[in-house]
Write a protein that holds these residues in place. Structure first.
Motif, PDB file in Angstrom:
ATOM      1  N   PRO A 129       0.791  -1.233   0.000  1.00 16.66           N
ATOM      2  CA  PRO A 129       0.000   0.000   0.000  1.00 16.66           C
ATOM      3  C   PRO A 129       0.821   1.279   0.000  1.00 16.66           C
ATOM      4  N   THR A 130       2.106   1.202   0.362  1.00 19.49           N
ATOM      5  CA  THR A 130       2.941   2.396   0.399  1.00 19.49           C
ATOM      6  C   THR A 130       3.916   2.471  -0.777  1.00 19.49           C
ATOM      7  N   ASP A 131       3.799   1.511  -1.688  1.00 20.01           N
ATOM      8  CA  ASP A 131       4.712   1.435  -2.843  1.00 20.01           C
ATOM      9  C   ASP A 131       6.176   1.355  -2.408  1.00 20.01           C
ATOM     10  N   ALA A 132       6.406   0.643  -1.295  1.00 18.48           N
ATOM     11  CA  ALA A 132       7.771   0.503  -0.783  1.00 18.48           C
ATOM     12  C   ALA A 132       8.626  -0.386  -1.682  1.00 18.48           C
ATOM     13  N   ILE A 133       7.989  -1.355  -2.365  1.00 16.39           N
ATOM     14  CA  ILE A 133       8.731  -2.200  -3.299  1.00 16.39           C
ATOM     15  C   ILE A 133       8.783  -1.432  -4.611  1.00 16.39           C
ATOM     16  N   THR A 134       9.838  -0.656  -4.754  1.00 15.77           N
ATOM     17  CA  THR A 134       9.915   0.290  -5.864  1.00 15.77           C
ATOM     18  C   THR A 134      10.119  -0.385  -7.212  1.00 15.77           C
ATOM     19  N   GLU A 135      10.717  -1.561  -7.208  1.00 16.75           N
ATOM     20  CA  GLU A 135      10.914  -2.384  -8.389  1.00 16.75           C
ATOM     21  C   GLU A 135      11.247  -3.784  -7.891  1.00 16.75           C
ATOM     22  N   PRO A 136      11.171  -4.804  -8.751  1.00 17.06           N
ATOM     23  CA  PRO A 136      11.498  -6.148  -8.287  1.00 17.06           C
ATOM     24  C   PRO A 136      12.879  -6.204  -7.627  1.00 17.06           C
ATOM     25  N   TYR A 137      12.911  -6.795  -6.434  1.00 19.75           N
ATOM     26  CA  TYR A 137      14.146  -7.004  -5.669  1.00 19.75           C
ATOM     27  C   TYR A 137      14.719  -5.721  -5.069  1.00 19.75           C
ATOM     28  N   SER A 138      13.907  -4.698  -4.925  1.00 20.61           N
ATOM     29  CA  SER A 138      14.379  -3.452  -4.328  1.00 20.61           C
ATOM     30  C   SER A 138      13.277  -2.824  -3.476  1.00 20.61           C
ATOM     31  N   VAL A 139      13.578  -2.600  -2.196  1.00 16.15           N
ATOM     32  CA  VAL A 139      12.603  -2.011  -1.275  1.00 16.15           C
ATOM     33  C   VAL A 139      13.146  -0.695  -0.724  1.00 16.15           C
ATOM     34  N   ASP A 140      12.317   0.317  -0.758  1.00 20.27           N
ATOM     35  CA  ASP A 140      12.641   1.582  -0.107  1.00 20.27           C
ATOM     36  C   ASP A 140      12.209   1.445   1.344  1.00 20.27           C
ATOM     37  N   GLY A 141      13.167   1.154   2.208  1.00 22.42           N
ATOM     38  CA  GLY A 141      12.846   0.902   3.610  1.00 22.42           C
ATOM     39  C   GLY A 141      12.160   2.068   4.284  1.00 22.42           C
ATOM     40  N   SER A 142      12.404   3.293   3.814  1.00 17.25           N
ATOM     41  CA  SER A 142      11.816   4.474   4.441  1.00 17.25           C
ATOM     42  C   SER A 142      10.328   4.616   4.154  1.00 17.25           C
ATOM     43  N   LYS A 143       9.776   3.742   3.293  1.00 13.53           N
ATOM     44  CA  LYS A 143       8.341   3.779   2.987  1.00 13.53           C
ATOM     45  C   LYS A 143       7.606   2.556   3.514  1.00 13.53           C
ATOM     46  N   CYS A 144       8.325   1.623   4.110  1.00 16.09           N
ATOM     47  CA  CYS A 144       7.734   0.348   4.537  1.00 16.09           C
ATOM     48  C   CYS A 144       6.930   0.517   5.822  1.00 16.09           C
ATOM     49  N   ILE A 145       5.795  -0.141   5.908  1.00 15.66           N
ATOM     50  CA  ILE A 145       4.963  -0.083   7.107  1.00 15.66           C
ATOM     51  C   ILE A 145       5.723  -0.605   8.321  1.00 15.66           C
ATOM     52  N   SER A 146       6.543  -1.630   8.131  1.00 16.04           N
ATOM     53  CA  SER A 146       7.340  -2.149   9.246  1.00 16.04           C
ATOM     54  C   SER A 146       8.308  -1.086   9.756  1.00 16.04           C
ATOM     55  N   TYR A 147       8.868  -0.306   8.841  1.00 15.47           N
ATOM     56  CA  TYR A 147       9.761   0.792   9.246  1.00 15.47           C
ATOM     57  C   TYR A 147       9.006   1.818  10.083  1.00 15.47           C
ATOM     58  N   PHE A 148       7.841   2.234   9.603  1.00 18.35           N
ATOM     59  CA  PHE A 148       7.067   3.244  10.319  1.00 18.35           C
ATOM     60  C   PHE A 148       6.662   2.772  11.714  1.00 18.35           C
ATOM     61  N   THR A 149       6.259   1.506  11.832  1.00 21.03           N
ATOM     62  CA  THR A 149       5.688   1.023  13.092  1.00 21.03           C
ATOM     63  C   THR A 149       6.700   0.391  14.045  1.00 21.03           C
ATOM     64  N   ILE A 150       7.949   0.204  13.583  1.00 20.97           N
ATOM     65  CA  ILE A 150       8.959  -0.429  14.449  1.00 20.97           C
ATOM     66  C   ILE A 150      10.209   0.433  14.585  1.00 20.97           C
ATOM     67  N   GLU A 151      10.822   0.786  13.464  1.00 20.30           N
ATOM     68  CA  GLU A 151      12.123   1.445  13.499  1.00 20.30           C
ATOM     69  C   GLU A 151      12.061   2.955  13.708  1.00 20.30           C
ATOM     70  N   LEU A 152      11.047   3.599  13.141  1.00 17.92           N
ATOM     71  CA  LEU A 152      10.946   5.058  13.214  1.00 17.92           C
ATOM     72  C   LEU A 152      10.617   5.498  14.640  1.00 17.92           C
ATOM     73  N   ARG A 153      11.404   6.416  15.179  1.00 21.71           N
ATOM     74  CA  ARG A 153      11.170   6.920  16.533  1.00 21.71           C
ATOM     75  C   ARG A 153      10.368   8.228  16.524  1.00 21.71           C
ATOM     76  N   ASP A 154      10.307   8.894  15.387  1.00 21.02           N
ATOM     77  CA  ASP A 154       9.533  10.132  15.282  1.00 21.02           C
ATOM     78  C   ASP A 154       8.064   9.795  15.019  1.00 21.02           C
ATOM     79  N   GLU A 155       7.278  10.848  14.858  1.00 19.57           N
ATOM     80  CA  GLU A 155       5.876  10.651  14.491  1.00 19.57           C
ATOM     81  C   GLU A 155       5.784  10.100  13.068  1.00 19.57           C
ATOM     82  N   ILE A 156       4.836   9.213  12.841  1.00 20.09           N
ATOM     83  CA  ILE A 156       4.621   8.673  11.498  1.00 20.09           C
ATOM     84  C   ILE A 156       4.032   9.776  10.625  1.00 20.09           C
ATOM     85  N   PRO A 157       4.614  10.056   9.455  1.00 18.17           N
ATOM     86  CA  PRO A 157       4.079  11.130   8.601  1.00 18.17           C
ATOM     87  C   PRO A 157       2.585  10.953   8.353  1.00 18.17           C
ATOM     88  N   ALA A 158       1.841  12.037   8.470  1.00 13.22           N
ATOM     89  CA  ALA A 158       0.385  11.990   8.360  1.00 13.22           C
ATOM     90  C   ALA A 158      -0.083  11.422   7.028  1.00 13.22           C
TER      91      ALA A 158
END
Length: 321
Positions: free
Chosen positions: A204-233
């Motif tokens: 849903p966040t288009d984190a898999i930008t192309e086959p075999y490549s993930v933009d970790g900064s857009k991944c739901i797991s990143y937002f809900t686990i790794e990110l310490r700031d507020e999740i962008p609205a």
């Protein structure tokens, strides 16, 4: 090495012991510099796709060469331990009103479980080999565990960048022993993703930008686990009902529909973490959080982080009562 045992026999014995300990896979690769992976990792980091996970920039040389992490290392032994529960796929499919935690975090913390087993495997190998120097790792040091799992033939890198096994699917944990012994090394397996793009289409966040490549900064797991700031609205409505991690790309993968169930009881989902309604999570207090998530991966996000996630998904269609 035991003079009565050659490297093929040693390899077979260690693999058999790994199976006895409950690992669904055990593969062997020669330790050395990961040239292709180093180039891809450098490009990925320079593009900022690690978001605010700045720790991924550290120890680059050790991350791409285990001989710098463990001096004298000759081999990387990778193990696979499944947490797959087929019934959870069915349950989640019919339980979208409740807030969700990634399936990997519904049991005991995998760090403890796998390390317990790996230390036993290390001691077994040491005794059989007549001595052994090295270290064990479970997502706890700069080790490219997915790359080594692929090199040792445990599976192939899927288009969602999770390793996929024909027998175990992709719902499994990886661990490594980096040691100074020599083994009979395995060969990588072939890619069986074919023309399938279900994981890419479903994100849903288009984190898999192309086959075999993930933009970790857009991944739901990143937002809900790794990110310490507020999740962008702008991402709140894309979180769906996920309050810790995300399984979407694995839920839609056909290989997980065919996968054999895991066998380690400590990794299986605890009943008290299943079927909790939205009201329960919104009323969760610190004392209950500590009790519920003792020795559990969810504690990584901390109480305030989990409450932040719950607040972020409030009002989303799948999170409504």
């Amino acid at each position: 090495m035991n003079v009565s045992m050659n490297k093929q026999q040693l390899t077979a014995a260690v693999r058999a012991e790994a199976n006895r300990l409950g690992f669904e896979g055990c593969g062997f690769a020669k330790a050395g510099f990961l040239e292709d992976e180093a180039r891809r990792l450098e490009k990925w980091l320079l593009a900022g796709k690690h978001g605010k996970m700045h720790w991924m920039e550290n120890h680059f040389d050790k991350r791409v060469d285990p001989t710098k992490l463990v001096p004298g290392a000759k081999s990387v032994i990778s193990v696979l331990c499944s947490y797959h529960q087929p019934e959870l796929f069915r349950e989640h499919a019919s339980d979208e009103a409740n807030l969700r935690i990634s399936k990997y975090a519904l049991g005991e913390d995998y760090h403890f479980v796998l390390k317990d087993k790996l230390y036993q495997l290390f001691e077994f190998t040491k005794k059989l080999n007549g001595g052994l120097e090295g270290r064990v790792f479970v997502d706890s040091a700069p080790v490219m565990d997915k790359a080594w799992a692929v090199k040792s033939g445990l599976g192939w890198m899927g288009k969602h960048t999770n390793v996929i096994s024909r027998k175990a699917g992709s719902c499994f944990f990886l661990g490594e022993m980096i040691v100074d012994a020599v083994f009979d090394y395995d060969s990588p397996t072939t890619d069986h993703c074919g023309s399938c793009t279900r994981c890419i289409d479903a994100c849903p966040t288009d984190a898999i930008t192309e086959p075999y490549s993930v933009d970790g900064s857009k991944c739901i797991s990143y937002f809900t686990i790794e990110l310490r700031d507020e999740i962008p609205a702008e991402y709140h409505d894309k979180l769906g009902n996920w309050i810790f991690g995300c399984d979407i790309c694995q839920d839609v993968c056909p290989w997980n529909r065919k996968a054999l169930p895991g066998s380690e009881p400590r990794l299986m989902a605890r009943d008290e973490l299943l079927g909790k309604d939205k009201g329960y999570w919104e009323e969760l207090n610190l004392q209950e959080f500590r009790r519920l998530f003792k020795k559990n991966p969810v504690k990584r996000t901390k109480f305030d982080g989990l409450k932040r996630n719950i607040a972020a998904v409030r009002g989303n269609k799948k999170g409504k009562d």
